[in-house]
Enzyme design. Structure first.
Site, PDB file in Angstrom:
ATOM      1  N   LYS A   1       0.823  -1.223   0.000  1.00  0.00           N
ATOM      2  CA  LYS A   1       0.000   0.000   0.000  1.00  0.00           C
ATOM      3  C   LYS A   1       0.859   1.277   0.000  1.00  0.00           C
ATOM      4  CE  LYS A   1      -2.045  -2.005   3.484  1.00  0.00           C
ATOM      5  NZ  LYS A   1      -1.713  -3.423   3.256  1.00  0.00           N
ATOM      6  N   ILE A   2       1.857   1.320   0.899  1.00  0.00           N
ATOM      7  CA  ILE A   2       2.657   2.550   1.011  1.00  0.00           C
ATOM      8  C   ILE A   2       3.621   2.681  -0.174  1.00  0.00           C
ATOM      9  CG2 ILE A   2       4.364   3.772   2.426  1.00  0.00           C
ATOM     10  CD1 ILE A   2       3.030   2.378   4.892  1.00  0.00           C
TER      11      ILE A   2
ATOM     12  N   ASP B   1       9.668  -6.534  -5.550  1.00  0.00           N
ATOM     13  CA  ASP B   1       8.710  -7.138  -4.623  1.00  0.00           C
ATOM     14  C   ASP B   1       8.418  -8.531  -5.169  1.00  0.00           C
ATOM     15  OD1 ASP B   1       6.228  -7.861  -3.206  1.00  0.00           O
ATOM     16  OD2 ASP B   1       6.055  -5.745  -2.690  1.00  0.00           O
TER      17      ASP B   1
ATOM     18  N   CYS C   1       9.173  -2.344   2.510  1.00  0.00           N
ATOM     19  CA  CYS C   1       8.816  -3.733   2.822  1.00  0.00           C
ATOM     20  C   CYS C   1       8.779  -3.881   4.336  1.00  0.00           C
ATOM     21  CB  CYS C   1       9.825  -4.696   2.199  1.00  0.00           C
ATOM     22  SG  CYS C   1      11.512  -4.402   2.708  1.00  0.00           S
TER      23      CYS C   1
ATOM     24  N   SER D   1      10.110   2.615   6.797  1.00  0.00           N
ATOM     25  CA  SER D   1       9.422   1.350   7.086  1.00  0.00           C
ATOM     26  C   SER D   1       9.702   0.866   8.509  1.00  0.00           C
ATOM     27  CB  SER D   1       9.788   0.304   6.043  1.00  0.00           C
ATOM     28  OG  SER D   1       8.982  -0.819   6.216  1.00  0.00           O
ATOM     29  N   ARG D   2      10.816   0.183   8.702  1.00  0.00           N
ATOM     30  CA  ARG D   2      11.216  -0.243  10.039  1.00  0.00           C
ATOM     31  C   ARG D   2      12.731  -0.152  10.142  1.00  0.00           C
ATOM     32  NH1 ARG D   2       6.865   0.645  11.492  1.00  0.00           N
ATOM     33  NH2 ARG D   2       5.306  -0.740  12.389  1.00  0.00           N
TER      34      ARG D   2
ATOM     35  N   ASP E   1      13.035   7.748   9.046  1.00  0.00           N
ATOM     36  CA  ASP E   1      11.953   8.017   9.992  1.00  0.00           C
ATOM     37  C   ASP E   1      11.926   6.943  11.075  1.00  0.00           C
ATOM     38  OD1 ASP E   1       9.613   9.540  10.827  1.00  0.00           O
ATOM     39  OD2 ASP E   1       8.439   7.776  10.240  1.00  0.00           O
TER      40      ASP E   1
ATOM     41  N   HIS F   1       9.897   8.733  13.797  1.00  0.00           N
ATOM     42  CA  HIS F   1       8.759   7.849  13.488  1.00  0.00           C
ATOM     43  C   HIS F   1       7.452   8.653  13.424  1.00  0.00           C
ATOM     44  CE1 HIS F   1       7.728   3.338  13.592  1.00  0.00           C
ATOM     45  NE2 HIS F   1       6.773   3.983  12.934  1.00  0.00           N
TER      46      HIS F   1
HETATM   47  P1  NAD Z   1       1.998  -3.884   2.836  1.00  0.00           P
HETATM   48  O1  NAD Z   1       1.855  -5.190   3.526  1.00  0.00           O
HETATM   49  O2  NAD Z   1       0.831  -3.315   2.094  1.00  0.00           O
HETATM   50  O3  NAD Z   1       3.221  -3.983   1.778  1.00  0.00           O
HETATM   51  C1  NAD Z   1       4.439  -4.575   2.063  1.00  0.00           C
HETATM   52  C2  NAD Z   1       4.994  -5.093   0.741  1.00  0.00           C
HETATM   53  O4  NAD Z   1       6.330  -5.545   0.970  1.00  0.00           O
HETATM   54  C3  NAD Z   1       4.194  -6.278   0.159  1.00  0.00           C
HETATM   55  O5  NAD Z   1       3.865  -6.027  -1.191  1.00  0.00           O
HETATM   56  C4  NAD Z   1       5.168  -7.449   0.286  1.00  0.00           C
HETATM   57  O6  NAD Z   1       5.031  -8.406  -0.777  1.00  0.00           O
HETATM   58  C5  NAD Z   1       6.508  -6.724   0.212  1.00  0.00           C
HETATM   59  N1  NAD Z   1       7.624  -7.499   0.735  1.00  0.00           N
HETATM   60  C6  NAD Z   1       7.640  -8.373   1.773  1.00  0.00           C
HETATM   61  N2  NAD Z   1       8.874  -8.886   1.913  1.00  0.00           N
HETATM   62  C7  NAD Z   1       9.640  -8.314   0.948  1.00  0.00           C
HETATM   63  C8  NAD Z   1      10.999  -8.449   0.580  1.00  0.00           C
HETATM   64  N3  NAD Z   1      11.817  -9.303   1.213  1.00  0.00           N
HETATM   65  N4  NAD Z   1      11.451  -7.709  -0.454  1.00  0.00           N
HETATM   66  C9  NAD Z   1      10.630  -6.877  -1.137  1.00  0.00           C
HETATM   67  N5  NAD Z   1       9.334  -6.717  -0.835  1.00  0.00           N
HETATM   68  C10 NAD Z   1       8.844  -7.425   0.202  1.00  0.00           C
HETATM   69  O7  NAD Z   1       2.537  -2.868   3.914  1.00  0.00           O
HETATM   70  P2  NAD Z   1       2.425  -1.264   3.896  1.00  0.00           P
HETATM   71  O8  NAD Z   1       1.140  -0.847   4.520  1.00  0.00           O
HETATM   72  O9  NAD Z   1       2.783  -0.761   2.559  1.00  0.00           O
HETATM   73  O10 NAD Z   1       3.560  -0.899   4.960  1.00  0.00           O
HETATM   74  C11 NAD Z   1       4.933  -1.152   4.688  1.00  0.00           C
HETATM   75  C12 NAD Z   1       5.718  -0.999   5.979  1.00  0.00           C
HETATM   76  O11 NAD Z   1       5.706   0.393   6.358  1.00  0.00           O
HETATM   77  C13 NAD Z   1       5.080  -1.721   7.184  1.00  0.00           C
HETATM   78  O12 NAD Z   1       5.579  -3.020   7.290  1.00  0.00           O
HETATM   79  C14 NAD Z   1       5.491  -0.878   8.376  1.00  0.00           C
HETATM   80  O13 NAD Z   1       6.614  -1.502   8.963  1.00  0.00           O
HETATM   81  C15 NAD Z   1       5.890   0.461   7.768  1.00  0.00           C
HETATM   82  N6  NAD Z   1       5.091   1.600   8.266  1.00  0.00           N
HETATM   83  C16 NAD Z   1       5.744   2.675   8.790  1.00  0.00           C
HETATM   84  C17 NAD Z   1       5.027   3.783   9.233  1.00  0.00           C
HETATM   85  C18 NAD Z   1       5.710   4.997   9.808  1.00  0.00           C
HETATM   86  O14 NAD Z   1       5.058   5.826  10.465  1.00  0.00           O
HETATM   87  N7  NAD Z   1       7.004   5.194   9.583  1.00  0.00           N
HETATM   88  C19 NAD Z   1       3.628   3.766   9.168  1.00  0.00           C
HETATM   89  C20 NAD Z   1       2.986   2.651   8.617  1.00  0.00           C
HETATM   90  C21 NAD Z   1       3.724   1.558   8.171  1.00  0.00           C
END
Ligand code: NAD
Length: 335
Positions: A154-155, A174, A205, A233-234, A258, A295
């Site tokens: 999504k992000i 991905d 991811c 992300s993390r 972040d 964050h």
């Molecule tokens: P999501 O589940 O919609 O998308 C994650 C994508 O990563 C998926 O398409 C998955 O197939 C892919 N993926 C998994 N393992 C992978 C790898 N080894 N290599 C490449 N791609 C891989 O998640 P999202 O909602 O887009 O969120 C992504 C991340 O953002 C979350 O896991 C979270 O840790 C982080 N996040 C951070 C904040 C913030 O405030 N900084 C807020 C929300 C989410």
């Protein structure tokens, strides 16, 4: 349901309390983070509500189970801080907010990218001191650059579409290509190609055992010299010690974070009157080409409203029939 909301800040109580007028749960806000030591505070509660820096490991879950807690409601998307196998073996439900504001997080990643490129954080201070020199502020056009996106859920997809709007060539890695990205002309490539060809790399991811320290000395050495790296992300996706070495050598030209792998003890708190004990983090802050935010990518009013609504709905679903569409299980990591 009676819910102990751990790690509660003023904005958590404001948004959750307002939305709870439509749900009627009994919410008690607790400032302390949830971990094995604080878990007994949840005595008498059916559920705990937690955020990214609460530590819901096996010991914590055991302690929660002993005081009768049956549900852990994450008010975030990531669930790397919960031992899902331990939760399953104790029969504890884990629910999350899978989507709340992907655009908000993607927009923050772009904010880091643009600020680093034009060094607006340095320009802001200079101008306030009547220093109008442009020395050291030279940027580059983002238009036409190659942007590599790791993880196009999504992000990542929202980030891709913004960068397409800037006129960039956007490539992505991905295991599960996203139809919406393909339709926009995003090119999927293997990880090695992405690392080699990108001027800017943004991580979207999740943190899993497979992605931990995805960015280390080896992967950085393949990147273009002077690459810009953005992580919203993390923190655990990046080996911070490696990144510091590569900033010193100039291999990394810009770093926007972040999230930070050891953020748990510092982020979300005002520790401005204390000594910063984390030497690695302190070293990061010395680089002029590093921009760190605490964050805050998720932190928009739209996101907080959405998080509150989904969290309370998740709790109502569990309360009603012990199941919820937003349940998290260990299988989800393998997706
Ligand atoms: P999501 O589940 O919609 O998308 C994650 C994508 O990563 C998926 O398409 C998955 O197939 C892919 N993926 C998994 N393992 C992978 C790898 N080894 N290599 C490449 N791609 C891989 O998640 P999202 O909602 O887009 O969120 C992504 C991340 O953002 C979350 O896991 C979270 O840790 C982080 N996040 C951070 C904040 C913030 O405030 N900084 C807020 C929300 C989410």
């Amino acid at each position: 349901m009676k819910v102990a909301v751990f790690g509660a800040k003023s904005y958590d109580s404001k948004y959750l309390s307002k939305e709870n007028e439509h749900f009627g749960h009994e919410l008690v806000f607790i400032e302390a983070h949830l971990n094995a030591l604080t878990a007994p505070l949840a005595q008498g509660f059916g559920a705990v509500c937690v955020f990214v820096n609460d530590d819901i490991d096996a010991d914590c879950l055991k302690a929660l189970s002993e005081v009768g807690v049956g549900t852990v409601a994450l008010r975030c998307a990531g669930f790397n801080n919960v031992d899902l196998e331990a939760a399953a073996s104790l029969g504890i439900n884990v629910v999350r907010v899978p989507e709340y504001s992907p655009h908000g997080v993607a927009e923050h990643a772009v904010a880091l990218l643009l600020s680093l490129n034009r060094q607006t954080y340095r320009a802001y201070n200079r101008v306030r001191e009547s220093n109008f020199s442009l020395e050291g502020l030279l940027g580059f056009n983002v238009n036409t650059k190659t942007v590599g996106v790791i993880g196009t859920g999504k992000i990542g997809a929202a980030f891709c579409s913004i960068m397409k709007g800037f006129g960039c060539r956007v490539i992505a890695y991905d295991m599960y290509p996203n139809e919406a990205c393909l339709k926009q002309g995003i090119e999927y490539v293997d990880l090695d190609t992405l690392l080699k060809q990108s001027d800017i790399i943004s991580l979207h991811c999740p943190l899993t055992p497979e992605t931990e320290h995805l960015i280390d000395d080896e992967t950085i050495s393949v990147m273009k010299k002077g690459v810009m790296l953005i992580n919203t992300s993390r923190g655990g996706l990046i080996d911070t010690a490696a990144v510091i070495r590569q900033l010193k050598s100039g291999q990394i030209g810009y770093l926007g974070l972040d999230v930070y792998e050891e953020e748990g003890d510092i982020f979300f708190e005002d520790i401005s009157d204390k000594v910063l004990e984390d030497d690695v983090f302190a070293r990061l802050l010395t680089f002029p080409n590093v921009l760190v935010t605490g964050h805050q990518a998720f932190f928009t009013s739209d996101a907080l409203e959405s998080i509150a609504k989904t969290t309370l709905q998740n709790l109502s679903d569990i309360d009603r029939d012990n199941s919820c569409a937003n349940s998290v299980s260990a299988d989800l990591i393998k997706h």
